[in-house]
Design an enzyme around this catalytic site. Structure first.
Site, mmCIF file in Angstrom:
data_model
loop_
_atom_site.group_PDB
_atom_site.id
_atom_site.type_symbol
_atom_site.label_atom_id
_atom_site.label_comp_id
_atom_site.label_asym_id
_atom_site.label_seq_id
_atom_site.Cartn_x
_atom_site.Cartn_y
_atom_site.Cartn_z
ATOM 1 N N ASP A 107 50.783 44.481 39.648
ATOM 2 C CA ASP A 107 51.937 45.339 39.956
ATOM 3 C C ASP A 107 51.787 46.075 41.288
ATOM 4 O O ASP A 107 52.742 46.194 42.064
ATOM 5 C CB ASP A 107 52.188 46.322 38.804
ATOM 6 C CG ASP A 107 50.957 47.140 38.447
ATOM 7 O OD1 ASP A 107 49.820 46.706 38.775
ATOM 8 O OD2 ASP A 107 51.108 48.218 37.847
ATOM 9 N N THR A 130 46.491 38.652 37.340
ATOM 10 C CA THR A 130 45.719 39.818 36.900
ATOM 11 C C THR A 130 45.295 39.573 35.456
ATOM 12 O O THR A 130 46.060 39.007 34.678
ATOM 13 C CB THR A 130 46.521 41.138 36.991
ATOM 14 O OG1 THR A 130 45.824 42.153 36.250
ATOM 15 C CG2 THR A 130 47.926 41.041 36.428
ATOM 16 N N ASP A 132 45.108 41.740 33.286
ATOM 17 C CA ASP A 132 45.695 42.761 32.417
ATOM 18 C C ASP A 132 46.947 42.297 31.657
ATOM 19 O O ASP A 132 47.337 42.922 30.675
ATOM 20 C CB ASP A 132 46.055 44.018 33.229
ATOM 21 C CG ASP A 132 44.834 44.665 33.853
ATOM 22 O OD1 ASP A 132 43.715 44.404 33.377
ATOM 23 O OD2 ASP A 132 44.995 45.423 34.832
ATOM 24 N N ASP A 134 50.005 42.657 32.459
ATOM 25 C CA ASP A 134 50.837 43.856 32.385
ATOM 26 C C ASP A 134 52.060 43.778 33.297
ATOM 27 O O ASP A 134 52.546 44.789 33.779
ATOM 28 C CB ASP A 134 49.997 45.103 32.733
ATOM 29 C CG ASP A 134 49.411 45.033 34.145
ATOM 30 O OD1 ASP A 134 49.496 43.966 34.778
ATOM 31 O OD2 ASP A 134 48.864 46.049 34.609
#
Ligand SMILES: Nc1ncnc2c1ncn2[C@@H]1O[C@H](COP(=O)(O)OP(=O)(O)OP(=O)(O)O)[C@@H](O)[C@H]1O
Ligand SMILES: O=P(O)(O)OC[C@H]1O[C@](O)(CO)[C@@H](O)[C@@H]1O
Ligand SMILES: [Mg+2]
Length: 328
Positions: A107, A130, A132, A134
């Site tokens: 992000d 990533t 994550d 997310d």
């Protein structure tokens, strides 16, 4: 199809993730196939600022599809967050006749790309990379599947010791403020409890769960602690539990950066290939300020504006309930 793009730059930024190399390879070869020159910016946005740009050809990405990390290196660039830094990056892109940017990251990387594109009119396409998972606009980010598999392999090993010694373990996993790795790894390893950023659990509730485990004749107990949970680090949680239940001798393992390394899984290699290929094709179509992602089995395109304003990982109550029932 008109190709108005002479050269592009590709970079990896934020935390490294397994599959970034496979993605760089896909971007480079798709661009070259379409007669577009490719530069790799070394160390993410730092490479643009310092004119550390390396011309890439098909052979420069040979033998990397199976490698973890990123051959372009990565960084968290503070200078790119300043007007001066962005201006230097723009000047270097112009000097090298680079018309568009493909950024592989999370992000933060997309925030930087969006601002840069809005300020200087450079075309940008984001590719989610990533561990994550997310990001809004894709079901999966490159690196997440490998990281999850690495995480569960490590937890399985800890379970051997936990079982042999009848011990309680607190295992801290990564994910920043997303509990995606934590919840999935808890399900995959049959963990007795999980602390997530998306769900408030009190220390009393956790202790109750552990005591119920003892009553149910569980010998070993594993608690997965997402790094972004609100009770604190695995060490802090362990101390709080020990203070309340003295006869436990809890052990703590922080898995840390081992979760980010290693050879990408088949899933991540395919995802990386598809997203890298699609990113260049989107540029050829004239798209900009957007990201490519996976929805179901389809590649989708989401505007960065939308991707960055939506929150991503929401607690899946059905999965949480299932986890709780399956670990009684
Ligand atoms: N608002 C911003 N303006 C300009 N650049 C930014 C901005 N936010 C982030 N960046 C750039 O993007 C880089 C990467 O962001 P960040 O460190 O948040 O990682 P990420 O891309 O979210 O990946 P991950 O979360 O997987 O580590 C930052 O170091 C910075 O150079
Ligand atoms: O490697 P660094 O810079 O310490 O960052 C760690 C962070 O990066 C990630 O590994 C990827 O975003 C997070 O899960 C973690 O919070
Ligand atoms: Mg991030």
């Amino acid at each position: 199809m008109t190709n108005l793009i002479k050269n592009i730059a590709v970079l990896t930024s934020g935390g490294d993730a397994p599959g970034m190399n496979a993605c760089i390879r896909a971007v480079v070869r798709t661009a070259i196939f379409n007669n577009i020159g490719v530069y790799g910016a070394i160390q993410g946005y730092e490479g643009l600022i310092n004119n550390n740009l390396k011309k890439l050809d098909s052979r420069s990405v040979s033998g990397i599809i199976h490698l973890g990390g990123t051959i372009l290196k990565t960084a968290r660039s503070l200078e790119f967050k300043t007007d001066e830094g962005m201006q230097k990056a723009y000047n270097n892109l112009k000097a090298n006749e680079i018309d568009a940017l493909v950024v592989i990251g999370g992000d933060g990387t997309f925030k930087g790309a969006k601002e840069f594109s809005e300020k200087f009119g450079i075309k940008v396409i984001g590719i989610p990379g990533t561990i994550d998972n997310d990001l809004y606009g894709t079901d999966f980010t490159i690196g997440y599947d490998t990281a999850l598999n690495t995480t569960i392999e490590a937890i399985d090993k800890i379970r051997d010791t936990a079982d042999s010694h009848d011990r309680l373990f607190f295992i801290e996993v990564m994910g920043r403020d997303s509990g995606c790795i934590a919840l999935r790894s808890a399900i995959c390893t049959g963990a007795e409890a999980v602390l997530l950023p998306e769900r408030d659990t009190t220390i009393e509730e956790l202790v109750q769960e552990l005591v119920a485990g003892s009553a149910a004749k569980k010998n070993s107990r594993i608690v997965i602690v997402a790094e972004g949970n609100k009770l604190g680090s695995a060490y802090e949680v362990s101390k709080m539990v020990k203070y309340r239940v003295q006869n436990y001798d809890p052990k703590v393992t922080v898995l840390g950066h081992l979760q980010r390394g290693g050879s990408p899984s088949a899933f991540d290699r395919i995802l990386a290939g598809r997203l890298g290929f699609s990113a260049v094709n989107e540029l050829l179509k004239g798209s900009t300020n957007c990201m490519v992602g996976l929805s179901g089995n389809n590649i989708i395109v989401t505007q960065l504006n939308e991707a960055l304003t939506q929150h991503t990982f929401k607690l899946e109550n059905d999965l949480m309930e299932m986890k709780e029932i399956l670990s009684i």
